[in-house]
Design an enzyme around this catalytic site. Sequence first.
Site, PDB file in Angstrom:
ATOM      1  N   TYR A 195       0.822  -1.213   0.000  1.00  0.00           N
ATOM      2  CA  TYR A 195       0.000   0.000   0.000  1.00  0.00           C
ATOM      3  C   TYR A 195       0.859   1.268   0.000  1.00  0.00           C
ATOM      4  CZ  TYR A 195      -4.282  -2.599   1.249  1.00  0.00           C
ATOM      5  OH  TYR A 195      -5.359  -3.441   1.267  1.00  0.00           O
ATOM      6  N   GLY A 230     -17.606   4.032  -4.127  1.00  0.00           N
ATOM      7  CA  GLY A 230     -18.380   5.254  -4.268  1.00  0.00           C
ATOM      8  C   GLY A 230     -19.775   5.059  -4.808  1.00  0.00           C
TER       9      GLY A 230
END
Length: 327
Positions: free
Chosen positions: A53, A221
Amino acid sequence: MEYAHLGRSGLLVSRVGLGTMNFGDATDEADAFGVMDTAIELGVNFFDSADVYGGPQSPDMEKGYGTSEEIIGNWLKTSGRRDEIILATKAYQPMGLRPNDRRLSAYHLKRACEASLRRLQTDHIDLYQMHHVDRATPFEEIWQAMEQLVAEGKITYVGSSNHAGWDIATAQLTARSRHFLGLVSEQSIYNLANRAIEQELVPALRHFGVGLIPYAPLASGLLAGVPQDGAAVRRRAPEVQEQLRRFSDQIADYERLCAELGHSPAEVAQAWLLHQPAVSTLIAGSRTKEQLEVAVDTLTIDLDAATLAELDRIWPGPGVAPQSYAW
């Protein structure tokens, strides 16, 4: 804050966990420190990362991978709050260009764990997770490596991510034959718009006492509602825009229901996950303190049976195998 056992283990984790994939990418170190400070203030004790990450997630691109762990490590060093959190990270993705710089061989797991410990500036990882399934490596080898890391005090618990139901069964039966605890958690994509894991993975987790940690609770989203502040970066992605068109009728019904409930679509989506019995904690990939506060506030939302039934109507699940297709 509410806490729950991570699967069948005795470990208690906050029902909302902090996902740190954005640290070093969408969230710089200073802002990330603020998010982590806020997490502690809110009672969030589960911090989730991965060795890859923080950037492009590819070792042949510019520096970026490993940045999330480095930011967490810098925060741990300056804050002195290591004992206040359950620290989770993952291994599997390529961390170099050599053939053994990836996947789940005992060779790579040993080196990946030691590298994560250096970046995190700590002597142990509370939950060490296999980021993806590696069917080229037998679980006998994987458990041998994990057992050694536990014996050395470098990790405490083992989890998986992106595994199928039969992978969980194989892992647990192999661990049982070695008199090893095995998996305590599985981290998987799970949200109202993507309920595929209910067919086989969730029943397997419940059978073996493995806690579910959902990620992408807002479906990148799709379930976040109309962005008000321009912050919904992922919702503007072309693939999400295509989904918005594809599911326009369902989204309209969903946002109507949320308005009737008096909660935002993002709040209802996360509250629904917290009502699912297999879920131990959900990953809130918060880029800001405000987003984390919204995620934690969902703990106060109680969805009654009628509301849960309406959500099932709008976003139907696949059912449980084999009844869903054979009976």
